[in-house]
Design a protein around this motif. Structure first.
Motif, short mmCIF file in Angstrom:
data_model
loop_
_atom_site.label_atom_id
_atom_site.label_comp_id
_atom_site.label_asym_id
_atom_site.label_seq_id
_atom_site.Cartn_x
_atom_site.Cartn_y
_atom_site.Cartn_z
N ASN A 8 1.05 -1.41 -0.20
CA ASN A 8 0.23 -0.27 0.50
C ASN A 8 0.67 1.12 -0.31
OD1 ASN A 8 -0.98 2.45 2.01
ND2 ASN A 8 -3.13 1.41 1.08
N VAL B 290 -7.95 3.27 -2.16
CA VAL B 290 -8.54 3.24 -1.46
C VAL B 290 -9.04 3.87 -0.76
CG1 VAL B 290 -8.10 1.34 1.19
CG2 VAL B 290 -6.75 1.06 -0.81
N HIS C 193 -9.10 -3.27 10.00
CA HIS C 193 -7.23 -4.26 9.69
C HIS C 193 -6.77 -3.11 10.22
CE1 HIS C 193 -4.83 -5.48 6.96
NE2 HIS C 193 -5.42 -6.21 7.15
N GLN D 259 -3.88 3.61 7.71
CA GLN D 259 -3.33 4.27 6.62
C GLN D 259 -4.41 5.78 7.25
OE1 GLN D 259 -5.18 1.76 3.50
NE2 GLN D 259 -3.45 0.51 3.58
N ASP E 274 -10.41 -7.77 8.61
CA ASP E 274 -10.70 -7.10 7.33
C ASP E 274 -11.79 -5.62 7.58
OD1 ASP E 274 -12.07 -9.59 6.69
OD2 ASP E 274 -13.24 -7.51 6.31
O1 LIG Z 1 -9.31 -5.08 5.39
C1 LIG Z 1 -10.14 -5.09 3.77
O2 LIG Z 1 -10.99 -4.86 3.32
C2 LIG Z 1 -9.05 -5.70 2.59
O3 LIG Z 1 -9.22 -6.22 1.58
C3 LIG Z 1 -7.39 -5.85 3.57
C4 LIG Z 1 -6.87 -4.26 3.03
C5 LIG Z 1 -4.84 -4.89 3.00
O4 LIG Z 1 -4.23 -5.54 4.18
O5 LIG Z 1 -3.94 -3.89 2.86
C6 LIG Z 1 -6.43 -3.73 1.69
C7 LIG Z 1 -6.68 -3.11 0.83
C8 LIG Z 1 -6.71 -1.82 3.09
O6 LIG Z 1 -5.21 -1.55 2.37
C9 LIG Z 1 -6.82 -2.52 3.52
C10 LIG Z 1 -7.03 -3.45 3.99
#
Ligand SMILES: O=C(O)C(=O)C[C@]1(C(=O)O)C=C[C@@H](O)C=C1
Length: 393
Positions: free
Chosen positions: A159, A187, A208, A214, A231
């Motif tokens: 990320n 995201v 998550h 973030q 998640d």
């Molecule tokens: O928790 C989620 O919704 C995910 O898809 C996992 C996840 C990750 O593992 O980085 C995917 C994208 C975002 O960066 C945040 C979480």
């Protein structure tokens, strides 16, 4: 838009019997081209097992934080949709693989999380008409592909704000799947809460760990304590099912819609350019092309010594091949190595280096670079050569 399997298919009878461990296709030996089967196998229903209470969601429970996850899936009362509805399939865990089906009509794509997770959106971006299959853990998604339960897995690898997802780097090496593509997804996190709950009412947020990281600045400003779940969408599901008044969730706007939550704030990530890169994994590699931009991912290890990593990276620089990512991970079965110099007495950490470079394996420069690297690398594996996702550039 992709939908969950059970929405579109009633359970079909397996044509070739239940899927068992002995049915697994042996991994392709290194260096050999994988063989495609002449006929696709069919399996017993996947989602039938999601409603069978004997198959617990053990993977999630193991990692459950302070919040009570155990009963989450059992007593989640939704206003519109009951817990046994196919609209809420339980995430697949590897213990459930004996009860699954693939009729071959649509591509089945595993992702980690529950409905509304960003990974589901990434799976749908990669394959717009796919059946997105939720899995409780990353390992389960890898295994689902290996055991022919699904056709692909789409898993986050890095990320732009939070950095690498190390677990998936490690799993890439532990499994024998091939990277056949990448997906970049913007995201955009929302602060979600139950209807009637205001920002001032909140004491803590669930999400998550990557999502919490973030949104670090925003959450600190709001003075909210944080708790990690598997998640983002699972945290929305939890807040909704428990009708919590003092707890919010950091998740997507689609998770708000699915679980009936209110969006208190939008775009709460610390930078508007919050992009997660996902890898698409398959049992077979794709044939690398040169008609469009390709990327190749490799992993290697090196002897200890001055300038060895410099030499390894030079094989690409010498051929004008651009590197887009380098990640080092401990070589787990051999984490420490004694120095060759006995008087020195020191021990070194041993590492695996994961490198992504901008060239196709069909490009002579890439082949020469890897031939060169092989001359002194102690281990080298090509993880995949695949088209670059240029949609975010
Ligand atoms: O928790 C989620 O919704 C995910 O898809 C996992 C996840 C990750 O593992 O980085 C995917 C994208 C975002 O960066 C945040 C979480």
């Amino acid at each position: 838009m992709a939908t969950a399997t059970s929405l579109v298919r009633s359970p079909t009878t397996s044509l070739s019997g239940k899927f068992t461990l002995s049915d697994q296709k042996p991994p392709t030996p290194p260096g050999q081209l994988p063989q495609y089967p002449t006929q696709r196998r069919r399996f017993t229903p996947l989602f039938a097992s999601f409603h069978d209470d004997s198959s617990s969601n053990s993977g999630s429970k193991k990692n459950a934080p302070a919040v009570e996850l155990e009963k989450l899936l059992d007593d989640a009362p939704y206003d519109v949709v009951s817990k046994d509805s196919p609209l809420h399939p339980r995430p697949l865990s590897s213990t459930q693989f004996s009860n699954s089906v693939s009729d071959g009509s649509r591509l089945r794509v595993a992702y980690q999380g529950v409905r509304g997770a960003y990974s589901e959106a990434a799976a749908e971006k990669a394959y717009p008409n796919c059946e997105a299959v939720p899995c409780d853990q990353f390992d389960a998604a890898f295994e689902a592909v290996e055991k022919w339960i699904v056709d692909r897995a789409v898993l986050p690898i890095e990320n732009s704000l939070g950095g690498s997802i190390h677990r998936n780097y490690d799993l890439l090496l532990r499994h024998s799947l091939h990277i056949v593509g990448e997906v970049k997804l913007a995201v955009r996190h929302c602060l979600l809460a139950n209807h009637g709950v205001k920002v001032e009412d909140l004491q803590r947020v669930l999400s998550h760990p990557q999502a919490l990281a973030q949104c670090e600045n925003t959450l600190t400003k709001l003075g909210l304590s944080r708790e990690a779940l598997d998640d983002t969408a699972l945290s929305a599901k939890y807040v909704a099912s428990k009708k919590l008044k003092d707890t919010g969730a950091v998740a997507s706007s689609s998770a708000a819609l699915i679980y009936g939550l209110n969006i208190l704030a939008q775009d709460i990530q610390d930078d508007c350019d919050n992009i997660t890169r996902f890898l698409i994994l398959a049992r077979e590699p794709i044939i690398p092309g040169i008609e469009k931009p390709f990327k190749t991912s490799i992993v290697f290890s090196l002897e200890e010594g001055p300038g060895v990593l410099f030499k390894a990276l030079a094989v690409f620089a010498l051929r004008q091949i651009n590197l887009t990512k380098i990640e080092s991970r401990p070589l787990r079965n051999q984490p420490l190595r004694a120095s060759d110099d006995c008087n020195n007495g020191s021990k070194y950490f041993d590492y695996l280096f994961y490198v992504d470079f901008e060239a196709s394996m069909a490009d002579q420069r890439a082949q020469n670079a890897l031939r060169h690297l092989k001359e002194f690398a102690t281990f080298l594996r090509v993880l995949g050569s695949y088209p670059v996702d240029t949609t975010m550039i």
